[in-house]
Design an enzyme around this catalytic site. Structure first.
Site: not given
Length: 809
Positions: A470-471
């Protein structure tokens, strides 16, 4: 995959009428014929209208017609006009909730619903002369409209039902009438009438298939019915053809329902809009005729017909039909609005951003339609299996008349009859239908919930995921700085901070001004505080004189040595407040504690100082999305590990990770670092990447599955992603995995049904316990079962909590 067209090649949208294309079996055949051709782009099938639109280079038209007619399909060219050139992923890259008028993409995408063809009576196509009568010129046939399709379908149903009644009459004559030549002739005539009424189209397609060496269902049924009639089983031949035709109509209606679930998204946008005229009057006109730049008005309770940007009014808009969001979104001047959404409160006026067939809603439909051409691996397996299964059973059927009398003591007629039963059992219809209808239903169900999957292969892949990277910024967080902490309670000080911040356009200053206004901490509006000699110092902050004193809002230590600033923070003054020194009241020694705590959390810290003395500390941060923690928990419940990959500093990343429940945090990453991290994760387990920025593009492409946050994502990220989340709700990742697992389960249920029923009747046929009408009933019954089972994915598939699903219909 189709090979790319030569650069600069002129492309057209070739519109073809193919009368024999009336089910997904023919659609699959045509896809396999055309997709290997160089430059073939989008294929849009309209089975009820028997129409195919092909986006391809102009030079490829002759090859398209040659391939189709060479396979025995009669083709009529409706239109070969010019069409916009599609870039791979172009429709998807324009989908982020920014409307078609915002990125300049409005006319760069193929229309999701082309306008009716314009027929040029002077137009001629090389293919029309090259392939003789198989290709008709454009003016010979007009595309069927909805009324004509309805009339044709109604006539087909009437004929099928009449044929069934007549076939039943033939069965009664065979059972009850005396075995004399006149009655026998009468029975055969009645049976022939039933076959002719229901089966002429089947025979035509069957003969064409046999002529070209294909063993499709029409060929098998034609051989079986003809053989049964010739060996004296004419009542059964009539009943088989009548049952088969009726089942085909039921099947076609079921398949059309799955397709209409996608097309129905376009029905969310009303066909008319209220448009302001040059003289100032408001007039209702068709949405398709509204030009870009026109001003449209929408009243409370009405749906928007077009995309645009608000120019007057304020309201809340229900965006659930497009994004799946359950809570209406406030809209005011400058905000974007989309076709199909519902205006809840006040009247809005907006400037149209693009044509009706280029709206976000239309491009959503285009993405989902295009996704159907990207087969899931299991679908490719079934196609290969069916290609071997049917010839194998056909060879077995041919061997029965030859070996049956010798090996099993059957009479020649008994052996031929058993072979005909096997031919019916060999029909691959249920097996071929077991996957595409199910995949289309799943794609439509996902689109209804704001999840756009670019292909069936990606939706099936989601069930394998064991890790999701996940960014942080824009994915786990909102991507917008907000005021999260203020270390002072002095209202006059906050009023000065708000006055200084409001005069700057820096994102941190805007966050401070908006945050203080929302907190109600300022007793006087900024405009009532006179700021003299206002100046912005890039990279440091802003300053100005208030009441004769120099106030600075910016970095700690700006204008004073860092050591002196630290002393000032550690030793806050405790003098009584005066008009000249509004912050001089009793203060708790909290600045050092707050400053250090916020600094450890990676907050962006701003200090308000007067004459070099700190008066307040303000913390700004990119806040976590309200759904992020639940999203991480849902992924964990599915057995999926989460990892944060961010270019931000470690302190800020760790603070967000603690808040959402992620243990594995990798901060300070450049785009190539994210790529390497995803590749390393992918080497251990199937990994998805979720992001929205340009720096996420390489990682999105390298992951087993790329999820793009489309609400505020960049075009590069949207193009690299395999799945687009329209409302930026991170919980959609878990919903996609659950839908993928349901899809896989239903696919194998369908395969088990199709093959299980085939196996049972194959055994009955070999044991001489099955009749032809039983075999066709079982075959078509299996087809209807797998279609109905696949359509279940359209209902109740993990709906968004709180969403009124009626609004998405």
């Amino acid at each position: 995959m189709a090979r790319a067209a030569p650069a600069g090649a002129a492309r057209t949208r070739l519109q073809l009428q193919i009368p024999a294309m009336d089910c997904m079996v023919e659609e699959g055949q045509i896809r396999r014929l055309l997709q290997p051709l160089p430059g073939i782009g989008r294929l849009r099938f309209d089975l009820p209208a028997r129409r195919l639109d092909v986006d391809a280079p102009a030079a490829a038209q002759a090859a398209i017609l040659s391939v189709l007619t060479g396979a025995g399909f009669q083709v009529q060219v409706l239109d070969a006009g010019h069409a916009p050139t599609d870039r791979p992923g172009a429709a998807a890259s324009a989908l982020p909730a920014s409307g078609c008028g915002c990125h300049g993409h409005g006319h760069d995408h193929a229309h999701a619903h082309p306008a009716p063809a314009h027929h040029d009576h002077h137009h001629n196509h090389d293919g029309a002369h090259r392939h003789g009568e198989a290709v008709a010129p454009a003016q010979s046939t007009l595309p069927l409209d909805a009324a004509a399709i309805a009339r044709r379908d109604r006539r087909a149903w009437q004929q099928a039902l009449a044929a069934l009644v007549i076939a039943a009459g033939a069965e009664l004559l065979h059972l009850l009438a005396p075995e004399t030549l006149p009655w026998r002739a009468a029975g055969m005539a009645v049976a022939a009438l039933a076959i002719g009424l229901s089966g002429l189209a089947v025979f035509a397609k069957g003969l064409r298939a046999l002529r070209h060496g294909r063993l499709d269902i029409s060929a098998l049924m034609s051989v079986a019915v003809t053989g049964a009639f010739l060996i004296g089983q004419w009542p059964e031949a009539a009943m088989v053809m009548a049952l088969y035709t009726l089942a085909e109509l039921i099947e076609a209606r079921s398949v059309t329902r799955a397709r209409q679930a996608i097309q129905g998204l376009l029905d969310l946008a009303p066909p008319q809009a209220e448009v302001r005229q040059a003289d100032g009057r408001w007039q209702t006109q068709p949405a398709a005729s509204v030009a870009r730049g026109a001003r449209v008005r929408v009243r409370p309770g009405e749906r928007l017909a077009l995309d645009g940007r608000v120019v007057a009014g304020r309201s809340a808009v229900d965006q659930s039909p497009v994004t799946g969001e359950s809570i209406p979104v406030d809209k005011t001047v400058g905000d974007e609005v989309w076709a199909g959404t519902i205006n809840q409160q006040g009247t809005l006026e907006f400037e149209v951003g693009c044509a009706a067939d280029e709206t976000v809603l239309a491009r959503i439909v285009q993405v989902v339609e295009d996704a159907q051409s990207r087969q899931a691996p299991i679908q490719r397996f079934i196609d290969r299996f069916a290609a071997r299964y049917t010839p194998a059973v056909f060879v077995l059927a041919l061997g029965v008349p030859l070996g049956g009398p010798l090996l099993a003591g059957l009479s020649p007629l008994q052996a031929v009859y058993k072979a005909l039963v096997l031919l019916v059992i060999a029909c691959p219809c249920a097996l071929v239908l077991s996957t595409p209808v199910t995949v289309v239903s799943a794609l439509a169900a996902a689109a209804r919930r704001g999840i756009l999957v670019k292909g069936g292969e990606f939706l099936e892949q989601a069930r394998h995921l064991r890790c999701v990277a996940l960014d942080k910024t824009g994915t786990l967080t909102t991507g917008r700085p907000q005021l999260v902490g203020v270390a002072t309670d002095a209202a006059p000080v906050l009023a000065i901070a708000r006055a200084l911040a409001a005069r700057s356009d820096h994102p941190v200053s805007r966050a401070i001004a908006q945050g203080l206004a929302a907190r109600g901490g300022a007793t006087a509006p900024p405009v009532d505080i006179e700021v003299e000699d206002f100046r912005a110092e890039p990279g440091r902050g802003v300053e100005g004189r208030v009441g004769g004193r120099l106030w600075r809002l910016g970095q700690l230590g700006w204008g004073t040595p860092q050591a002196e600033a630290e002393v000032d923070v550690q030793q806050p003054h405790t003098q009584a407040p005066t008009a000249a020194d509004p912050a001089g009241g009793p203060q708790e020694a909290i600045w050092v504690e707050r400053y250090r705590a916020w600094q450890a959390e990676g907050r962006s810290l701003t200090v308000l100082a007067a004459d070099g003395r700190v008066q307040a500390v303000l913390a700004v941060a990119d806040t976590v999305r309200p759904d992020s923690r639940q999203a991480v928990a849902e992924l964990a419940a599915l057995g999926i590990r989460t990892v944060m990959l961010t270019g931000d500093q470690a302190a800020s990343a760790q603070a967000v990770a603690r808040e959402v429940g992620i243990d594995d945090v990798r901060a300070g990453l450049m785009p190539h670092d994210k790529l390497q991290a995803v590749q390393a994760l992918q080497a251990r387990a199937p990994t998805a990447m979720v992001g929205d920025g340009i720096n996420d593009g390489p990682a999105l492409s390298a992951a087993a599955l790329g999820f793009g946050m489309a609400g505020g994502g960049t075009d590069l990220a949207m193009e690299a992603a395999d799945v687009l989340v329209m409302n930026d709700d991170l919980r959609q990742v878990a919903r996609t995995v659950r839908l993928s697992r349901r899809l896989h389960a239903v696919l194998w249920q369908n395969i088990a049904l199709a093959l299980g029923i085939k196996a049972v009747f194959l055994g009955l046929a070999l044991a001489d316990q099955a009749t032809m009408w039983m075999a066709v009933f079982a075959d078509m019954g299996a087809s209807l079962l797998v279609v109905a089972n696949g359509l279940r994915l359209l209902r109740g598939a993990d709906a968004v909590p709180g969403q009124d699903t009626r609004s998405a219909r």
